[in-house]
Design a protein around this motif. Sequence first.
Motif, PDB file in Angstrom:
ATOM      1  N   LYS A 173       0.828  -1.202   0.000  1.00 47.46           N
ATOM      2  CA  LYS A 173       0.000   0.000   0.000  1.00 47.46           C
ATOM      3  C   LYS A 173       0.868   1.260   0.000  1.00 47.46           C
ATOM      4  CE  LYS A 173      -3.966  -2.221   0.339  1.00 47.46           C
ATOM      5  NZ  LYS A 173      -3.413  -3.578   0.274  1.00 47.46           N
ATOM      6  N   LEU A 174       1.944   1.253   0.784  1.00 55.44           N
ATOM      7  CA  LEU A 174       2.796   2.434   0.893  1.00 55.44           C
ATOM      8  C   LEU A 174       3.611   2.654  -0.376  1.00 55.44           C
ATOM      9  CD1 LEU A 174       4.025   2.024   4.576  1.00 55.44           C
ATOM     10  CD2 LEU A 174       2.406   3.721   3.720  1.00 55.44           C
ATOM     11  N   ARG A 177       1.520   4.075  -3.217  1.00 57.92           N
ATOM     12  CA  ARG A 177       1.200   5.495  -3.037  1.00 57.92           C
ATOM     13  C   ARG A 177       2.449   6.280  -2.597  1.00 57.92           C
ATOM     14  NH1 ARG A 177      -4.210   5.187  -1.078  1.00 57.92           N
ATOM     15  NH2 ARG A 177      -4.150   7.356  -0.359  1.00 57.92           N
ATOM     16  N   ALA A 178       3.613   5.810  -2.971  1.00 61.77           N
ATOM     17  CA  ALA A 178       4.865   6.457  -2.556  1.00 61.77           C
ATOM     18  C   ALA A 178       4.839   7.946  -2.898  1.00 61.77           C
ATOM     19  CB  ALA A 178       6.057   5.785  -3.218  1.00 61.77           C
ATOM     20  N   VAL A 182      -0.656   8.210   3.340  1.00 62.16           N
ATOM     21  CA  VAL A 182      -1.743   7.237   3.435  1.00 62.16           C
ATOM     22  C   VAL A 182      -2.252   7.278   4.874  1.00 62.16           C
ATOM     23  CG1 VAL A 182      -2.488   4.872   3.028  1.00 62.16           C
ATOM     24  CG2 VAL A 182      -0.549   5.799   1.736  1.00 62.16           C
ATOM     25  N   LEU A 187      -5.121   2.549   6.175  1.00 58.85           N
ATOM     26  CA  LEU A 187      -4.205   1.413   6.305  1.00 58.85           C
ATOM     27  C   LEU A 187      -4.804   0.334   7.205  1.00 58.85           C
ATOM     28  CD1 LEU A 187      -0.784   3.261   6.667  1.00 58.85           C
ATOM     29  CD2 LEU A 187      -1.525   1.843   4.743  1.00 58.85           C
ATOM     30  N   VAL A 207       4.229  -0.908  11.212  1.00 56.46           N
ATOM     31  CA  VAL A 207       5.103   0.015  10.494  1.00 56.46           C
ATOM     32  C   VAL A 207       6.495   0.003  11.111  1.00 56.46           C
ATOM     33  CG1 VAL A 207       5.565   2.456  10.013  1.00 56.46           C
ATOM     34  CG2 VAL A 207       3.281   1.527   9.635  1.00 56.46           C
ATOM     35  N   ILE A 224      10.103   5.390   5.618  1.00 58.70           N
ATOM     36  CA  ILE A 224       8.688   5.576   5.948  1.00 58.70           C
ATOM     37  C   ILE A 224       8.591   6.635   7.034  1.00 58.70           C
ATOM     38  CG2 ILE A 224       6.569   4.466   6.736  1.00 58.70           C
ATOM     39  CD1 ILE A 224       7.815   1.780   5.860  1.00 58.70           C
ATOM     40  N   TYR A 232       1.051   7.748   7.263  1.00 62.22           N
ATOM     41  CA  TYR A 232       2.435   7.464   6.902  1.00 62.22           C
ATOM     42  C   TYR A 232       2.658   7.738   5.427  1.00 62.22           C
ATOM     43  CZ  TYR A 232       2.854   5.162  11.424  1.00 62.22           C
ATOM     44  OH  TYR A 232       2.871   4.908  12.772  1.00 62.22           O
ATOM     45  N   ILE A 233       3.899   8.082   5.102  1.00 62.78           N
ATOM     46  CA  ILE A 233       4.280   8.320   3.715  1.00 62.78           C
ATOM     47  C   ILE A 233       5.579   7.584   3.419  1.00 62.78           C
ATOM     48  CG2 ILE A 233       5.411  10.479   4.409  1.00 62.78           C
ATOM     49  CD1 ILE A 233       4.851  11.565   1.615  1.00 62.78           C
ATOM     50  N   TYR A 234       5.594   6.842   2.304  1.00 65.34           N
ATOM     51  CA  TYR A 234       6.848   6.227   1.857  1.00 65.34           C
ATOM     52  C   TYR A 234       7.562   7.268   1.019  1.00 65.34           C
ATOM     53  CZ  TYR A 234      10.169   2.616   0.655  1.00 65.34           C
ATOM     54  OH  TYR A 234      11.324   1.881   0.541  1.00 65.34           O
TER      55      TYR A 234
END
Length: 241
Positions: A173-174, A177-178, A182, A187, A207, A224, A232-234
């Motif tokens: 998922k991360l 949507r890098a 998210v 999540l 995480v 992350i 969270y954002i990758y």
Amino acid sequence: MAHTEEHVLVIDDDRDLCELLTEYLSSEGFQVEVVYDGEKGIEKALAGSYGLIVLDVMLPGGLDGFEILRRLRVRIGTPVLMLTARGDDVDRIVGLELGADDYLPKPFNPRELVARMRAILRRVHGEAGQISTSTVAVRHRVGDVELEVGTRRVLCGGKDIELTAVEFELLEKLLYRAGYVVMREELTRSVLGRPLGPYDRSIDVHVSNLRKKLGRGGAGSERIKAVRGSGYIYLLPRVSG
């Protein structure tokens, strides 16, 4: 004979509960094996081919559920759902940190147990329990991390990384949507298959485990990032030049 994903091992010393679970899970199409102590539970788990293990935290003797999970995770990646004491957040968090895929506090409704089991199995085997040829080719790559959906393989810096079912879905998922945040609620629903509760830290623990397994990025950069109050954002790799 049930398919492997429907073959369930229950490790719990409560014989009345095990009898109830065996009857209920069998009526739901699962093939159930029960073990009442830790040593035999480890032997069964390592020797058999199970789709999922239901593991109680409180067990008699020298091995509790945490120690069993710790030993199993060194050898196998079979999904584990832990049964914990009601309201004991420490048990839940420790279990997740050790690699449990989900938890359920006692006492519980057998229907909720089945729902959570099926959610875990869907994450591992897909909605139909099969992998389509189109899915095998789906890959997500960000920097030195590459994830292949069909084979459930993850490479980091060219090396295979062993992830639990939840960690794999979370990373997918991360990566997909890098560069974008998210939300934690999203999540929790998509990866854990349930709404986010007011004190639910499950996704945060997963995480944290994922971060440890992937390590730092190039030049020690963060992969992350937590966004306070959101999710969270990758992070996309920095491009020099």
